[in-house]
Design an enzyme around this catalytic site. Structure first.
Site, PDB file in Angstrom:
ATOM      1  N   GLY A 150      -0.701  -2.889   5.883  1.00 48.83           N
ATOM      2  CA  GLY A 150      -0.763  -4.171   6.580  1.00 48.83           C
ATOM      3  C   GLY A 150      -2.045  -4.898   6.217  1.00 48.83           C
ATOM      4  CB  VAL A 151      -3.627  -7.956   7.532  1.00 52.10           C
ATOM      5  CG1 VAL A 151      -4.929  -8.703   7.345  1.00 52.10           C
ATOM      6  CG2 VAL A 151      -2.450  -8.806   7.077  1.00 52.10           C
ATOM      7  N   GLY A 152      -5.648  -5.449   6.122  1.00 51.61           N
ATOM      8  CA  GLY A 152      -6.781  -4.545   6.324  1.00 51.61           C
ATOM      9  C   GLY A 152      -7.726  -4.998   7.422  1.00 51.61           C
ATOM     10  NE  ARG A 171      -9.363  -7.397   2.190  1.00 50.40           N
ATOM     11  CZ  ARG A 171      -8.297  -6.606   2.305  1.00 50.40           C
ATOM     12  NH1 ARG A 171      -7.879  -5.900   1.284  1.00 50.40           N
ATOM     13  NH2 ARG A 171      -7.665  -6.506   3.444  1.00 50.40           N
ATOM     14  CB  VAL A 172     -14.257  -3.348   2.035  1.00 53.82           C
ATOM     15  CG1 VAL A 172     -13.930  -1.911   2.410  1.00 53.82           C
ATOM     16  CG2 VAL A 172     -15.481  -3.385   1.115  1.00 53.82           C
ATOM     17  CB  SER A 173      -8.599  -2.267   1.277  1.00 51.61           C
ATOM     18  OG  SER A 173      -7.566  -1.547   1.865  1.00 51.61           O
ATOM     19  CB  THR A 178      -0.868  -0.011   1.284  1.00 53.22           C
ATOM     20  OG1 THR A 178      -1.949  -0.917   1.115  1.00 53.22           O
ATOM     21  CG2 THR A 178      -1.451   1.341   1.634  1.00 53.22           C
TER      22      THR A 178
HETATM   23  N1  ASP Z   1      -3.961  -2.586   3.922  1.00 48.19           N
HETATM   24  C1  ASP Z   1      -4.083  -3.101   2.584  1.00 48.19           C
HETATM   25  C2  ASP Z   1      -5.290  -3.982   2.508  1.00 48.19           C
HETATM   26  O1  ASP Z   1      -5.540  -4.753   3.392  1.00 48.19           O
HETATM   27  C3  ASP Z   1      -2.908  -3.876   2.133  1.00 48.19           C
HETATM   28  C4  ASP Z   1      -1.594  -3.346   2.586  1.00 48.19           C
HETATM   29  O2  ASP Z   1      -1.494  -2.334   3.209  1.00 48.19           O
HETATM   30  O3  ASP Z   1      -0.595  -4.001   2.339  1.00 48.19           O
HETATM   31  O4  ASP Z   1      -5.960  -3.924   1.520  1.00 48.19           O
END
Ligand code: ASP
Length: 280
Positions: free
Chosen positions: A205-207, A183-185, A155
């Site tokens: 990171g992991v949304g 899927r919503v980020s 991101t």
């Molecule tokens: N945060 C983003 C998502 O989950 C991915 C990322 O930041 O790497 O879509």
């Protein structure tokens, strides 16, 4: 005047020196361009401009070079928050535009400020944003190779403090990669991108983890209530530990403190506060 940017998490950064060097060079150049722009522009204008440069750099997972979703389609999400007006605008899962962040900037003047999917694309076309395919051969190759492999992250984001003391944050993503369509980020939510008069934060990171931890808005609230940005970030990321949440943040407080942190190593970042610093 200060600016900090991130280019997400990249597992290759830990192992592939060539990729690491390319990302360091790109982030260094972009943070310099952003800082120069900030000399004559507001924080909001600067974060939009700087994120557009990151979107255009295909090393990063946003705009051109975005990850591909599990059905083979690239969908992007982005948001902008103005710490002065508290306006928040965003697009969720938009397709076929070059710079989602420019669409988001345009939306800020409208009453309906966060649009998704077809509505976001229609808004973009109605406002003169033409067709652009964000896919690169590299991403297609990764998509084909990684069918069913573990997620890859990335991101981009930017936080700035301007000469008048105003803060802003912008974040843009191609998502987790290989996610379910629809899927919503977190990137176009207040959990992934938030700013007020006290602090501004952009996450990667992991949304799902970032939303569970309400990370950006929580850090900003804690700074508003008197914590330092470092303390607020540490506490908020610490609250992800019980579920091994995966997140990284960049931020600036109104007093000029800059802070970045991650729960797992290898968030790539750069800052400029008169001197340039890049992740190592
Ligand atoms: N945060 C983003 C998502 O989950 C991915 C990322 O930041 O790497 O879509």
């Amino acid at each position: 005047m200060k600016i900090i940017i991130h280019g997400g998490f990249f597992s290759e950064s830990g192992t592939n020196q060539e990729v690491k060097q390319a990302k360091q060079d790109a982030l260094k150049q972009i943070v310099q361009q952003g800082y120069e722009y900030l000399q004559t522009h507001t924080a909001v204008e600067t974060v939009v401009y700087t994120v557009s440069l990151l979107e255009d750099c295909d090393l990063f997972n946003a705009g051109t070079g975005s990850q591909i979703q599990s059905d083979g389609v690239t969908r992007m999400s982005a948001s902008l928050m103005d710490g002065k007006t508290l306006g928040f605008s965003g697009v969720i899962n938009i397709e076929d535009v070059k710079n989602p962040i420019f669409v988001v900037e345009k939306l800020m003047a409208f009453e309906d400020k966060v649009l998704s999917g077809k509505g976001a694309l229609q808004f973009a076309r109605d406002n003169g944003f033409g067709y652009h395919n964000p896919e690169t051969p590299q991403r297609r190759q990764e998509y084909e190779k990684k069918l069913n492999e573990s997620i890859r992250l990335g991101t981009v984001g930017c936080v700035a403090l301007d000469a008048d003391g105003n803060l802003a944050a912008a974040t843009s993503t191609g998502g987790k990669g290989y996610e379910m369509p629809g899927r919503v980020s977190d990137s176009a939510t207040a959990a992934g991108n938030y700013a007020n008069a006290y602090a501004a934060i952009s996450c990667t990171g992991v949304g799902e983890d970032i939303v569970s931890g309400a990370v950006a808005s929580k850090i900003v609230t804690r700074v508003t209530d008197g914590m330092s940005i470092e303390e607020a970030t540490r506490k908020s990321l610490g609250e992800l530990k019980p579920f091994d949440g995966f997140a990284g943040t960049i931020g600036i407080a109104a007093n000029g403190d800059i802070y970045h942190a991650d729960t797992h190593p290898y968030m790539v970042w750069a800052l400029h506060d008169g001197d340039v610093e890049v992740f190592d």
